[in-house]
Design a protein around this motif. Structure first.
Motif, short mmCIF file in Angstrom:
data_model
loop_
_atom_site.label_atom_id
_atom_site.label_comp_id
_atom_site.label_asym_id
_atom_site.label_seq_id
_atom_site.Cartn_x
_atom_site.Cartn_y
_atom_site.Cartn_z
N ASN A 3 1.08 -1.71 0.37
CA ASN A 3 0.37 0.06 0.15
C ASN A 3 0.37 1.25 -0.30
N THR A 4 1.85 1.42 -0.62
CA THR A 4 2.99 2.04 -0.47
C THR A 4 3.19 2.81 -1.72
N ARG A 5 3.90 3.98 -1.92
CA ARG A 5 5.02 4.06 -2.89
C ARG A 5 5.58 5.12 -2.75
N ALA A 7 6.04 9.38 -2.90
CA ALA A 7 4.82 10.76 -3.48
C ALA A 7 4.89 11.91 -4.81
N THR A 8 4.01 11.96 -5.29
CA THR A 8 3.70 12.74 -6.28
C THR A 8 3.74 13.99 -6.19
N ILE A 9 3.79 15.23 -6.85
CA ILE A 9 3.06 16.75 -6.67
C ILE A 9 1.61 16.14 -6.36
N GLN A 10 1.17 15.43 -7.37
CA GLN A 10 -0.78 15.42 -7.23
C GLN A 10 -0.96 14.25 -5.67
N ASP A 11 0.16 14.19 -4.44
CA ASP A 11 -0.76 13.78 -3.62
C ASP A 11 -0.41 15.18 -2.87
N LEU A 12 0.25 16.51 -2.74
CA LEU A 12 0.28 17.64 -1.77
C LEU A 12 -0.68 18.04 -1.32
N PRO A 13 -1.78 18.29 -1.77
CA PRO A 13 -3.27 18.26 -0.51
C PRO A 13 -3.52 17.22 0.18
N GLN A 14 -3.40 16.29 0.41
CA GLN A 14 -2.91 15.40 1.19
C GLN A 14 -2.26 14.45 1.97
N ASP A 56 -7.32 2.60 -0.46
CA ASP A 56 -8.98 3.18 -0.81
C ASP A 56 -8.77 4.85 -1.60
N GLY A 57 -7.35 5.11 -2.71
CA GLY A 57 -7.31 5.89 -3.09
C GLY A 57 -6.72 7.37 -1.75
N GLY A 58 -6.54 7.29 -0.55
CA GLY A 58 -6.28 8.39 0.81
C GLY A 58 -4.96 7.89 0.62
#
Length: 148
Positions: A3-5, A7-14, A56-58
């Motif tokens: 369940n790990t990967r 991080a990308t810039i798209q992850d910034l909000p969460q 689940d995407g979070g």
């Protein structure tokens, strides 16, 4: 199940929300915009390596490592500076999965290893890290100078 990967810039909000929870845990004032800016800089400047745990995407947790170098070993070390899992997801193995990502990073970069520090009163961390293969290195004294 992994369940790990990375991080990308798209992850910034969460990721900024989780980072803010982490900082509040360590008695810092909540500041999500500053957390977002700080993490954005780290990602864009390649100052650190950040891995996230998600379900689940979070995003539910993260680990952040900074590069260091050992002159005597003539190799890179990684400083595991931040490890956090949201309290609702603790005890489900996410911390161990994030630590495994950190170990894979150390192996893939041919580093000497991973360094970390945690408080003597951090009972969870002081059980977690040895269970993941970390050893207490008590042959040196750790000192800090604070720029006031």
């Amino acid at each position: 199940m992994k369940n790990t990967r990375k991080a990308t810039i798209q992850d910034l909000p969460q990721l900024a929300e989780l980072f803010d929870q982490y900082r509040v845990f360590y008695h810092k004032e909540s500041d999500i915009p500053a957390a977002k800016n700080f993490l954005k800089e780290r990602i864009e400047k390649n100052d650190s390596e950040i891995f996230v745990a998600e379900i689940d995407g979070g995003l539910v947790g993260f680990v952040q490592l900074y590069p260091l170098f050992s002159s005597t070993r003539m190799k890179r070390y990684w400083l595991l500076n931040d490890l956090f899992v949201n309290e609702n997801y603790r005890g489900k193995g996410f911390s161990k999965q994030l630590i495994e990502e950190a170990k894979e990073l150390a192996k893939s970069t041919d580093s000497a290893g991973i360094l970390l520090e945690t408080g003597k009163s951090n009972d969870i961390g002081n059980k977690l890290y040895p269970s993941c293969g970390f050893e207490i290195y008590d042959e040196v004294n750790f000192y800090e100078w604070t720029n006031r």
